[in-house]
Scaffold this motif. Sequence first.
Motif, short mmCIF file in Angstrom:
data_model
loop_
_atom_site.label_atom_id
_atom_site.label_comp_id
_atom_site.label_asym_id
_atom_site.label_seq_id
_atom_site.Cartn_x
_atom_site.Cartn_y
_atom_site.Cartn_z
N UNK A 275 59.86 -1.34 34.22
CA UNK A 275 58.86 -1.66 35.24
C UNK A 275 59.01 -3.13 35.67
N UNK A 276 59.14 -4.01 34.70
CA UNK A 276 59.29 -5.44 35.00
C UNK A 276 60.60 -5.70 35.74
N UNK A 277 61.68 -5.03 35.32
CA UNK A 277 62.98 -5.22 35.96
C UNK A 277 62.93 -4.84 37.44
N UNK B 137 71.69 -8.83 24.35
CA UNK B 137 72.28 -9.50 25.50
C UNK B 137 72.82 -8.50 26.51
N UNK B 138 73.31 -7.37 26.02
CA UNK B 138 73.84 -6.34 26.92
C UNK B 138 72.72 -5.71 27.73
N UNK B 139 71.66 -5.30 27.07
CA UNK B 139 70.56 -4.61 27.73
C UNK B 139 69.71 -5.53 28.59
N UNK B 140 69.59 -6.79 28.20
CA UNK B 140 68.64 -7.69 28.85
C UNK B 140 69.20 -8.36 30.10
N UNK B 141 70.41 -8.00 30.51
CA UNK B 141 70.96 -8.50 31.76
C UNK B 141 71.01 -7.34 32.75
N UNK C 214 78.22 -6.06 42.76
CA UNK C 214 77.38 -5.89 41.58
C UNK C 214 76.46 -7.10 41.47
N UNK C 215 75.16 -6.86 41.38
CA UNK C 215 74.17 -7.93 41.30
C UNK C 215 73.62 -7.98 39.87
N UNK C 216 73.58 -9.17 39.27
CA UNK C 216 73.09 -9.34 37.91
C UNK C 216 72.00 -10.41 37.88
#
Length: 347
Positions: free
Chosen positions: A175-177, A92-96, A80-82
Motif C-alpha cells: 500500500x505504501x509503495x 535489501x532486495x525486497x525494499x527496493x 525500469x524505475x527503482x
Amino acid sequence: MPIRTIAVGIVLLTLAIVSADAYAVDLSVAIGQSFPATDTLADINEENADARACLEGLCWPRVKFAVDVEAAQPGKGDALVRFPSPRETGSEVNDRVAMQWYAARGEDGRAIKAPAVIVVHESGSGMTVGQLMAKGLRNQGLHTFMIQLPGYGLRKQNGVKDDGTGFLIRMKQAVADVRRARDAVAALPLVDAEHIAVQGTSLGGFVASDAAALDAGFDSVFLLLSGGDLNDIIHNGEREAAKVRERLEAAGIRGEQLAQLVGEIEPLRIAHRLNPERTWLYNGTYDNVVPLKNGVALAAAARLQPEHHVRMTANHYSGVIFIPYVLEHIRNGIDTADRLDMPPMNN
C-alpha cells in the motif's frame, strides 16, 4: 467458461496487445538518470475514529527520496524505475521497489508527454494480467508503470519460501509503495503530473483501493475484480483466496487473530475517502474468488453510483475477455475525471 477457452482468450488478447509493442521507445532522456522526489502524502484528516486508526497504521513519515531509471529487462517495458520502499522489511532486495515503464508514444513512435497510470498486478507470480493492463493502457496513449509488489519479480528473494507469516506485512508495504509510486512517477520527464491514476486487479485492486484512500494523491482510481471484507473473502473465496487462507492457517494465523490482522488493511474501513466521481469498480457477476457481494460492499462504502460500478458477465478468470472494453473505459474515465477540473464555460 472452460479453462482451455480462458487460456486461448489470454493468448489471443496478449497477441493483440503485444502486436503494438514490437519496438522499444527511446527513453534516453531518463535512462541512467536519478531524479529527486518528495513524499506528498497528506496529513491524516479523518473524523471517523476507526478509519483514523486504520490510516495511522498505513501511513509513514514523509521524506525526500531518489528515483532511478535503468535500462529495461528484455520484454519488460521501455525502462525500469527503482526507488526505496517507505516501509522497510530489512531485505535489501525486497525494499527496493521496481516498476516497469511502458512509455506513451505518438504516431511517429516517439515518446510523448502524457498522463500516467500506476498498474498494480494480480497475485500470479508471472504478473501476467498486470503486464497486459500496462501494455494495453500504454496503447491508449498513457504512460504506464507496472509496479512489482513485495516478493514479486526483482523483489523476490531466492531461497526464501513464503509460509504466510509475512503476507500482511507485505500488504502494508505494498500500500505504501503504490502511494509513493505516485510521487516517483511525478518526478519523471514526459509524465504529465496533472493526472496520475492507479489501476489494480484482484490482489492489486485491494492494494490500490487502500493506497488511493490514504489521501487525494491519485486523480482517478480503477479497481478490477476487487472488493471489500477481506476476512470474508479469505474464508469463503475459492482458488487464490483459498491459497491465502491455507498459507495463513499453516502459519497458525486463524480465527479472531486472522480477522484482527486482516482488519489492519481492510478497504471498507477507509473506502468512504475515495472520490466517487473519480473511482470505478469492475466486478464479475459469477466471480467465486472475489464474489460480487464483496464488490457491492466496496461500491456501497465508496458511495459509487451504478455507472461507476461495472458488472461483467464473467468469473474471476473469464473476465479476461472484457479487458479490451475495460482498457477503453479507463481511458474514457481519465478523460471524464479531467473534465471535472475544468472551469465552467461562460454562457
